[in-house]
Enzyme design. Structure first.
Site, short mmCIF file in Angstrom:
data_model
loop_
_atom_site.label_atom_id
_atom_site.label_comp_id
_atom_site.label_asym_id
_atom_site.label_seq_id
_atom_site.Cartn_x
_atom_site.Cartn_y
_atom_site.Cartn_z
N GLU A 180 84.44 18.17 104.73
CA GLU A 180 85.87 17.92 104.47
C GLU A 180 86.37 18.64 103.22
O GLU A 180 86.25 18.12 102.11
CB GLU A 180 86.15 16.41 104.33
CG GLU A 180 87.63 16.14 104.06
CD GLU A 180 88.00 14.67 103.91
OE1 GLU A 180 87.10 13.80 103.93
OE2 GLU A 180 89.19 14.39 103.77
N LYS A 222 86.53 18.64 108.86
CA LYS A 222 87.69 17.75 108.64
C LYS A 222 88.63 18.43 107.64
O LYS A 222 88.47 18.27 106.43
CB LYS A 222 87.21 16.39 108.11
CG LYS A 222 88.33 15.45 107.71
CD LYS A 222 87.84 14.01 107.58
CE LYS A 222 88.93 13.11 107.06
NZ LYS A 222 88.62 11.69 107.18
#
Ligand code: 13P
Length: 342
Positions: A180, A222
């Site tokens: 992420e 992500k």
């Protein structure tokens, strides 16, 4: 009969299964306190447990629209009211339990405004512990603000390196890493600035994942969407956000990556859903595009609950609605009318 454990490729595929996405419920103690402050309830261990148990036991929403749940360290060790460990409660709905393993951000020396995410020391041991507690995947979040002189090359490089080290440790230890890198939407920057920084960050992340020898088939990305800064007066349309985000992802994310699950980052609930649906209408795409929303999945439920046991059903209904809308968006099938019909 013993069922064969899922391979990491199978876990990654399941995390982005058609019509489903991830519930990010891994707010750190500081962040969940802010959320609870907004509904004027105390952030006690019991309240945090009750709130999260309300979400995880919304059985229809979980079964139909949620592929996995990201937990915080406290939650993965908690038990539901009936005594079942939280990961077991989640698994009983068919969703996969996951765990946030980074230890948050610290200022990056000599780079004012930039941060570095910490948590690599001892991570291999912590991963063993989390696997034993039932986790199937993990999350590590790097954060980049956009400003006059940020992010610096130094922060983009250091955070990409840390993400790659984390991802390698996860795969080796038996967890699918959610990678992420979040370019924040908090500033006054326009969508061009967001596009430029997001592309730079993603290119560097995939370069470092390659150097760290991470098998991309066992990972999920992500990212943020390419979007106007919150305080930018010139707002890009939903269509433009969708087109630019897909364009940047096509430039940077190899097709070996099975899925991309967006964060919501402070977008309104409906914008986060609409953007995802529009992107999925731009197919065919080389990866599945889904959601891993925190705020955009929880805000309505948190408000409807308000910390009162008698509101659990209302909270679950609000959560079920958002989960269903985002499930439809992951198929490119969300419409404004569905929102109104509810
Ligand atoms: P938001 O969707 O609220 O941005 O949270 C997602 C997340 O997990 C951030 O790390």
């Amino acid at each position: 009969m013993m069922t064969k454990p899922m391979s990491l490729e199978q876990v990654a595929e399941a995390m982005v299964a058609p019509g489903k996405g991830i519930l990010a419920a891994d707010e750190s103690s500081g962040t969940i306190k802010k959320r609870f402050d907004s509904i004027k309830i105390d952030s006690t261990e019991v309240n945090r447990r009750d709130y999260r148990e309300m979400l995880f036991s919304a059985i229809d929403a979980m079964r139909s629209s949620i592929s996995g749940v990201i937990l915080y360290d406290e939650t993965i060790r908690q038990k539901a009211k009936d005594g079942r460990p939280m990961p077991e409660l989640i698994a009983s709905t068919g969703a996969l339990p996951g765990i946030k393993v980074d230890k948050g951000t610290k200022p990056l020396p000599f780079c004012p405004g930039d941060t570095i995410t910490e948590g690599l020391d001892g991570l291999a041991e912590r991963i063993k512990d989390y696997v034993a507690l039932g986790a199937k995947f993990a999350k590590w979040r790097a954060v980049y603000d956009i400003g006059l002189k940020v992010p610096s090359w130094s922060s983009i490089n250091a955070n990409a390196h840390a993400l790659a080290r984390y991802a390698a440790l996860c795969v080796e230890g038996g967890l699918v890493p959610i990678v992420e890198p979040e370019v924040l939407m908090d500033g006054g920057h326009d969508i061009d600035a967001c596009e430029g920084v997001t592309e730079w960050v993603l290119r560097e992340v995939y370069q470092q994942l390659y150097y760290a020898r991470v098998p991309l088939e066992k990972t999920i990305l992500k990212p943020n969407m390419v979007i106007s800064g919150m305080k930018c007066p010139k707002r890009a349309s939903r269509e433009e956000v969708a087109e630019r985000t897909v364009r940047v992802l096509k430039r940077c994310v190899p097709p070996a990556v099975p899925g991309i699950a967006f964060l919501s980052g402070g977008q309104s609930d409906e914008d986060a859903t609409a953007h995802l649906s529009l992107m999925n209408q731009l197919g065919p795409l080389p990866w599945r595009l889904s959601f891993s929303y925190g705020r955009a999945l929880q805000a309505a439920a948190l408000k409807a609950w308000g910390g009162r046991p008698e509101n659990v059903a209302a909270g679950q209904r609000a959560f079920a609605h958002r989960a269903r809308m985002n499930g439809a968006a992951s198929l490119g099938k969300w419409t404004d009318e569905m929102e109104k019909a509810a």
